[in-house]
Design an enzyme around this catalytic site. Structure first.
Site, short mmCIF file in Angstrom:
data_model
loop_
_atom_site.label_atom_id
_atom_site.label_comp_id
_atom_site.label_asym_id
_atom_site.label_seq_id
_atom_site.Cartn_x
_atom_site.Cartn_y
_atom_site.Cartn_z
N THR A 26 -47.58 -12.10 24.55
CA THR A 26 -48.16 -11.66 25.81
C THR A 26 -49.35 -10.78 25.49
O THR A 26 -49.64 -10.54 24.33
CB THR A 26 -47.14 -10.88 26.66
N ALA A 73 -57.00 -14.03 28.09
CA ALA A 73 -56.35 -15.29 28.46
C ALA A 73 -57.25 -16.49 28.20
O ALA A 73 -56.76 -17.59 27.92
CB ALA A 73 -55.94 -15.26 29.93
N CYS A 97 -56.76 -16.41 23.97
CA CYS A 97 -55.44 -16.42 23.34
C CYS A 97 -54.52 -17.44 24.00
O CYS A 97 -54.29 -17.37 25.21
CB CYS A 97 -54.82 -15.03 23.43
N THR A 153 -51.43 -16.15 26.10
CA THR A 153 -51.72 -15.30 27.26
C THR A 153 -52.22 -16.18 28.39
O THR A 153 -53.05 -17.06 28.16
CB THR A 153 -52.81 -14.26 26.88
#
EC number: 3.4.25.2
Length: 182
Positions: free
Chosen positions: A9, A167, A170, A173
């Site tokens: 996360t 996001a 990654c 994410t």
């Protein structure tokens, strides 16, 4: 072989102009290749909504640490630093806790701290913390926005935008972002 660990996360916390904000995405990944959930809530309010906690790492471990941290907050009457230090000491010294694979960012209206399993309790120099698989991307983005971007952009927007940038980069994410502000 697929690992049974659920993790990954990105959490980013920002302080600017006396306001504190924390953003986190909602993706839970099993192993290295399977998205199990996209709407997990990894940033939440605790201690009568006076403290925000965000966690990254193994989900079960993170929930355990969040619960233990809230217990320490209650034990030390909401003293964020004392609760964080006591949790870090316990995390480091209790054999059953040493295997927990997670990190926490905790904050109230006065300060934010990173709490790690190696016993560190870290206060940022620049009012920005980020953890998780996309943490370095979010940290870089938040620093750029805070230091070189729109001077009117509030902490809440910096944290959210930093998560969106993480996001984009990654794979662990996502863009299902929750933001809490104090």
């Amino acid at each position: 072989m697929v690992e049974s660990q659920f993790h990954s996360t990105t959490i980013c916390a920002v302080e600017k102009d006396g306001k504190f904000a924390m953003a986190g995405d909602g993706q839970v990944t099993m192993g290295e290749s399977v998205v199990m959930k996209g709407t997990a809530k990894k940033v939440r309010r605790i201690y009568n909504d006076e403290v925000v906690v965000g966690f990254a790492g193994s989900v079960a471990d993170a929930f355990t640490l969040e619960e233990k941290f809230e217990g320490k907050l209650n034990e030390y009457n909401g003293n964020l630093t004392r609760a964080a230090v006591e949790l870090a000491q316990e995390w480091r010294t209790q054999q059953s806790m040493q295997k927990l694979e997670a990190m926490l960012i905790v904050m109230n209206k006065e300060e934010m701290l990173l709490v790690s399993g190696t016993g560190e309790v870290i206060t940022p120099d620049d009012g920005i913390l980020a953890i998780g698989s996309g943490g370095n991307f979010a940290l870089s983005a938040a620093r750029a926005m805070k230091n070189f971007g729109d001077k009117e952009m509030p902490a809440k927007e910096i944290a959210k935008n930093a998560l969106n940038i993480a996001a984009d980069i990654c794979v662990f994410t996502n863009h299902n972002i929750i933001v809490e502000e104090l």
